[in-house]
Design a protein around this motif. Structure first.
Motif, short mmCIF file in Angstrom:
data_model
loop_
_atom_site.label_atom_id
_atom_site.label_comp_id
_atom_site.label_asym_id
_atom_site.label_seq_id
_atom_site.Cartn_x
_atom_site.Cartn_y
_atom_site.Cartn_z
N PRO A 31 -8.63 -4.52 2.95
CA PRO A 31 -8.51 -4.17 1.53
C PRO A 31 -9.79 -3.57 0.96
CG PRO A 31 -8.00 -6.51 1.88
CD PRO A 31 -8.32 -5.92 3.22
N ARG A 32 -10.93 -3.84 1.58
CA ARG A 32 -12.17 -3.26 1.05
C ARG A 32 -12.21 -1.74 1.23
NH1 ARG A 32 -16.14 -7.12 4.23
NH2 ARG A 32 -14.45 -6.66 5.66
N LYS A 85 -16.36 15.34 -8.14
CA LYS A 85 -16.39 14.14 -8.99
C LYS A 85 -16.14 12.89 -8.16
CE LYS A 85 -14.91 15.86 -13.52
NZ LYS A 85 -13.80 15.78 -14.49
N ARG A 86 -15.23 12.99 -7.22
CA ARG A 86 -14.94 11.84 -6.36
C ARG A 86 -16.13 11.55 -5.44
NH1 ARG A 86 -9.84 10.23 -7.20
NH2 ARG A 86 -8.59 11.73 -8.34
N ALA A 112 -18.37 9.49 -7.37
CA ALA A 112 -17.84 8.14 -7.61
C ALA A 112 -17.92 7.28 -6.34
CB ALA A 112 -16.40 8.22 -8.10
N ILE A 113 -17.63 7.88 -5.20
CA ILE A 113 -17.66 7.11 -3.95
C ILE A 113 -19.09 6.68 -3.63
CG2 ILE A 113 -17.29 7.16 -1.45
CD1 ILE A 113 -14.97 8.95 -1.79
N LYS A 115 -5.46 15.61 -0.58
CA LYS A 115 -4.38 16.25 -1.34
C LYS A 115 -4.90 17.51 -2.04
CE LYS A 115 -0.33 16.60 -3.09
NZ LYS A 115 0.76 16.94 -2.17
N MET A 136 -6.44 1.57 5.01
CA MET A 136 -6.24 0.74 3.82
C MET A 136 -5.55 -0.57 4.20
SD MET A 136 -4.97 3.85 1.42
CE MET A 136 -5.14 3.48 -0.31
N ILE A 150 -9.64 0.15 0.51
CA ILE A 150 -8.62 0.77 -0.35
C ILE A 150 -9.23 1.72 -1.38
CG2 ILE A 150 -6.92 0.28 -2.16
CD1 ILE A 150 -5.98 -2.09 -0.46
N SER A 151 -10.30 1.27 -2.02
CA SER A 151 -10.86 2.07 -3.11
C SER A 151 -11.30 3.46 -2.65
CB SER A 151 -12.00 1.30 -3.76
OG SER A 151 -12.65 2.16 -4.64
N THR A 154 -8.54 5.69 -1.30
CA THR A 154 -7.74 6.32 -2.35
C THR A 154 -8.40 7.62 -2.79
OG1 THR A 154 -7.05 4.15 -3.09
CG2 THR A 154 -6.73 5.95 -4.62
N HIS A 155 -9.72 7.57 -2.94
CA HIS A 155 -10.43 8.81 -3.28
C HIS A 155 -10.23 9.87 -2.21
CE1 HIS A 155 -12.46 7.83 -6.92
NE2 HIS A 155 -13.05 6.77 -6.42
N ASN A 165 -12.87 18.48 -8.73
CA ASN A 165 -12.36 17.11 -8.65
C ASN A 165 -12.86 16.41 -7.39
OD1 ASN A 165 -9.95 15.12 -7.79
ND2 ASN A 165 -10.07 15.25 -10.01
N LEU A 213 -7.85 10.13 -0.13
CA LEU A 213 -6.45 10.56 -0.20
C LEU A 213 -6.29 11.69 -1.21
CD1 LEU A 213 -4.24 8.95 1.37
CD2 LEU A 213 -3.71 7.76 -0.72
N PHE A 214 -6.89 11.51 -2.38
CA PHE A 214 -6.80 12.55 -3.41
C PHE A 214 -7.60 13.79 -2.99
CE2 PHE A 214 -5.33 9.19 -6.42
CZ PHE A 214 -4.26 9.87 -7.00
N VAL A 252 -13.73 2.72 -8.25
CA VAL A 252 -14.96 2.21 -7.65
C VAL A 252 -15.22 0.77 -8.12
CG1 VAL A 252 -17.46 2.50 -7.52
CG2 VAL A 252 -15.98 4.48 -7.45
N ILE A 306 0.82 -1.23 0.00
CA ILE A 306 0.00 0.00 0.00
C ILE A 306 0.85 1.27 0.00
CG2 ILE A 306 -1.61 1.37 1.41
CD1 ILE A 306 -3.08 -1.26 2.04
#
Lengths: 237, 237
Positions: free
Chosen positions: B179-180, B106-107, B110-111, B193, B175, B182-183, B186-187, B103, B189-190, A233, A182
């Motif tokens: 592992p579930r 948009k995430r 998506a989430i 950022k 994460m 992670i997706s 990641t969003h 952005n 995280l961005f 996703v 990771i």
């Protein structure tokens, strides 16, 4: 305009173009070296990239200030005015490209010798090769005022976005397979994102070249293929 | 300069300032709404944020082009010239803030309804509150030409970077736990950022206000507390 004024104005523009050419050279080198440093775990090379950035910032400020002074002094009109506006825009994009390459170099330092899946590194390099091609071509298009070449760069950006989306998907898979992946996969995720952003900046430059030559703004939508937001996703189950 | 020219010049500057104020209002709203949409899984709100972005782009181009035309027509010197340069720089930063908020929206789309750890959402909102405070204050500093206020914003950016680093660390932990996660992590995280980058843009604006008022560039190094690049290595075992 008297001949004297015209020639000073040309000298001003020449100065702007020279600085932008120097900026382009620095940014290209930073980009190649940052990804090479990442792939080869080459820390001194990463440091070199980071050390190049201040020069780029200085040149950016110089272009911005000289362009504005040129406008104030020479009162250019029409195409000449577009020259100076374009110089400001392009210098801004090239400076950002340098920042993004510097960020990749910083991540190369942070990752160090951590395992990196060969396939991902190959993917990143491939993506970087495409972006490097775009950057070189768009800087040539600017130097030669070649709007067809600029338009070609602009159209190619979709391929980079598609590659980014597939790399993104793969990185998520590695992360899910093993939690030990990771940390460095997160770095690679940001590196891939940075390269994709650099591609966007080459597209901006292409739009500026088109505006410079034709005086018109590219109105049609960009060929965007970045599906990474949806991909994560899907992959996330 | 004749009185007539002076007053037209003032009218030009007024037009630039009004557009930047409008841009600031749109960007602030986009930022608040994007994080609210993320936290509350509010898709229509996320769509509204995305739909606001084109207006920001139009205003950005208008500021850029009008500022340049003003310089060409009125040949301003010294502080007046700085006014127009500053307008171009600030409009560029505000436009990028809008892009980053878009952005996030948009995430948010998506989430969707994926699980989001309460603590992370609280952390993101807190970070966003700080950045919103910075944005409001720096736009006020610009409107009032208040360099002390601008300097205060500039100094506060370190707190946002520190918060980003701790959020980043926490997201990596989630994460690794499952592992579930992670997706959507990641969003997030961005998103984190992006908010951190918005903070950087408020710092840029603070530097521009300082330059506008004093004619000098802030030479001292920024108070950078972003340790996320190192943090991910530490957390990565």
């Amino acid at each position: 305009m008297s001949e004297h004024i015209v020639s000073s104005y040309d000298a001003d523009l020449q100065g702007l173009r020279q600085r932008i050419a120097e900026m382009g050279g620095i940014a290209e080198k930073m980009l190649v070296d940052s990804v090479a440093a990442l792939a080869r775990h080459d820390k001194p090379l990463a440091q070199t990239v980071i050390a190049s950035d201040p020069r780029l910032d200085v040149l950016h400020r110089e272009v911005e200030e000289n362009a504005i002074l040129t406008i104030a002094r020479r009162q250019p009109l029409a195409v000449d005015l577009r020259e100076t506006i374009s110089a400001i825009r392009i210098a801004g994009d090239v400076e950002r490209i340098g920042d993004l390459a510097k960020n990749i170099a910083k991540r190369a330092l942070a990752i160090g010798d951590d395992f990196q899946p060969h396939k991902i590194v190959v993917g990143l390099r491939h993506m970087n090769d495409l972006v490097m091609g775009q950057l070189k071509d768009v800087l040539d298009a600017y130097a030669q005022k070649d709007t067809a070449k600029a338009l070609d760069v602009w159209k190619r950006d979709g391929a980079i976005d598609a590659l980014y989306t597939s790399l993104f998907r793969e990185l998520l898979t590695y992360m899910m397979e093993d939690p030990r992946n990771i940390s460095f996969c997160t770095h690679l995720l940001f590196c891939a994102k940075n390269i994709e952003r650099i591609g966007d900046h080459t597209t901006n430059i292409a739009e500026t070249v088109h505006y410079l030559v034709t005086g018109e703004t590219l109105a049609i939508d960009r060929p965007k293929n970045d599906r990474s937001i949806d991909a994560s996703v899907e992959a996330g189950v």
